[in-house]
Design a protein around this motif. Structure first.
Motif, PDB file in Angstrom:
ATOM      1  N   ASN A 133      -3.438  -9.638   0.579  1.00 53.29           N
ATOM      2  CA  ASN A 133      -2.996  -8.259   0.344  1.00 53.29           C
ATOM      3  C   ASN A 133      -1.535  -8.043   0.760  1.00 53.29           C
ATOM      4  O   ASN A 133      -0.743  -7.490  -0.002  1.00 53.29           O
ATOM      5  N   GLN A 162      -4.929  -3.537   3.962  1.00 50.22           N
ATOM      6  CA  GLN A 162      -6.118  -3.714   4.798  1.00 50.22           C
ATOM      7  C   GLN A 162      -5.880  -3.091   6.163  1.00 50.22           C
ATOM      8  O   GLN A 162      -4.918  -3.424   6.858  1.00 50.22           O
ATOM      9  N   ILE A 173     -10.367  -2.185   3.022  1.00 49.90           N
ATOM     10  CA  ILE A 173      -9.275  -2.462   2.086  1.00 49.90           C
ATOM     11  C   ILE A 173      -9.082  -1.235   1.205  1.00 49.90           C
ATOM     12  O   ILE A 173     -10.038  -0.738   0.602  1.00 49.90           O
TER      13      ILE A 173
END
Length: 405
Positions: A126, A205, A210
């Motif tokens: 991420n 996150q 998330i």
């Protein structure tokens, strides 16, 4: 006297800054909720892409306004610089494992690495995608700026219509050049570039949760970019740009280097057009040179004119209104029915007819655009509100004095 004016203006500016920060915070909270908390309904399905595309076009329109509205250079090469930005972003974002599939006719392509993928191996998926996308967006802007610097050397010596024709021709040549198979190992020829990081891949996150940033991300990049342009316009360079727009001879007589400042404006405008092109690539999820036609530049110019040439807030307002009307609010005109009733002349394409009429009305009745060359100022609105209160209070006092007499 100057000190008194400053002390009067300071509270208004402070109040304006506080209100702006609160409104921006509320906007981002709403966007976060839209991405993560709100249920999927027909309204949200239409609202999200309209907001995403509106933010992208707001940035592109403001970048064009910097050149056309604040520097007085009539350039029509915006679509070309957006094309460069879109391709530069996509090329450096395609995962290494996908190159064989994307560049299937060009032996996997020349660029064999992906910046988000490299960062994902270090920072996690991420964070790597988020930071990698930002780096690729900056690269897209820099590449567009380099092309602008090269083309600006001969082109910026031209004026008015000649400059517009030259930049328009450059954009069209560039579009054809990017589809040339000889450059296929980099641009994939006339085929699509795909599989790169798009808005849906941008996540954050927090703890074990998330969160999606589909709509916040383009707003964040657009807000930051427009803020930089606002600071530039209000700086000494911005004042030089405006003086060139108003009178080149007088500006040169005052010691302003015309070519240097024109080049600076052209390069900065192109940089942000490249950033806008990268965001558009993320929005579309695929890139091909064909859609970046002259009609795209005309559409952007139309938004600038509707908002007001020389008004940054006008460009932003016009962008969102234009995108919302063309892609959402007038959709019912193509459906064949209205409020459950069948309307014979409501059919495919009628939306564009009505939309064209609406634009004509705006241009006729607002010849200088919605905002003209003014800005939407919270400080100004607070000042006007205070003046109205003072006028009302003065009238009340005058009325009481009249009664006593």
């Amino acid at each position: 006297m100057g000190k008194k004016l400053k002390t009067k203006a300071a509270p208004e500016q402070r109040a304006s800054a506080i209100i702006t920060i609160v409104l921006l915070a509320a906007l981002y909270i709403f966007l976060f909720a839209l991405d993560n908390a709100m249920p999927t309904t027909p309204t949200t399905v239409m609202l999200i892409p309209v907001l995403q595309k509106g933010a992208i076009y707001a940035l592109v329109c403001v970048s064009m306004n910097l050149l056309n509205g604040f520097t007085g250079l009539f350039s029509l090469g915006q679509a070309g610089f957006m094309l460069i930005g879109a391709y530069a972003y996509a090329i450096f974002c395609i995962p290494a494992g996908q190159h064989a599939a994307v560049y299937q006719y060009f032996e996997g392509g020349a660029v064999q690495f992906s910046i988000p993928e490299m960062l994902s191996g270090v920072l996690g998926e991420n964070a790597g995608a988020f930071l990698g996308a930002i780096i690729c967006i900056i690269i897209a802007g820099v590449v567009a700026a380099i092309f602008a610097a090269l083309i600006g050397i001969p082109v910026l010596r031209l004026k008015s219509d000649y400059l517009a024709i030259a930049t328009l021709g450059f954009a069209e040549i560039l579009r054809a050049f990017f589809q040339w198979d000889g450059l296929g190992k980099i641009t994939n020829g006339s085929n699509l570039l795909r599989k790169y990081v798009n808005f849906h891949n941008i996540k954050i996150q927090i703890g074990g949760m998330i969160y999606q940033l589909d709509t916040i991300f383009p707003f964040f990049i657009a807000t930051l970019s427009i803020l930089i342009i606002v600071l530039l316009v209000n700086s000494s360079y911005g004042r030089a740009f405006k003086s060139i727009r108003d009178d080149e001879i007088a500006a040169e007589a005052m010691g302003i280097n015309l070519f240097k400042h024109k080049m600076l404006s052209f390069v900065i405008s192109s940089f942000f057009a490249g950033v806008g092109g990268a965001l558009l690539a993320m929005f579309q999820t695929t890139v091909q040179a064909a859609p970046f036609r002259a009609s795209m530049t005309y559409e952007i110019l139309l938004m600038v004119v509707i908002g007001g040439i020389g008004s940054i807030s006008g460009s932003c307002i016009a962008s969102f209104l234009y995108i919302a009307c063309s892609e959402w609010w007038l959709r019912f005109l193509d459906s064949g029915s209205f409020m459950g009733m069948t309307v014979p002349f409501f059919r495919d394409g009628f939306r564009k007819v009505v939309f064209s009429v609406v634009i004509m009305i705006i241009v006729l009745f607002f010849s200088r655009g919605i905002m003209g060359d003014k800005e939407l100022s919270l400080a100004g609105m607070i000042r006007k509100f205070k003046k109205k209160k003072e006028v009302k209070a003065a009238k009340v006092v005058a009325g009481k004095e009249g009664d006593t007499k």
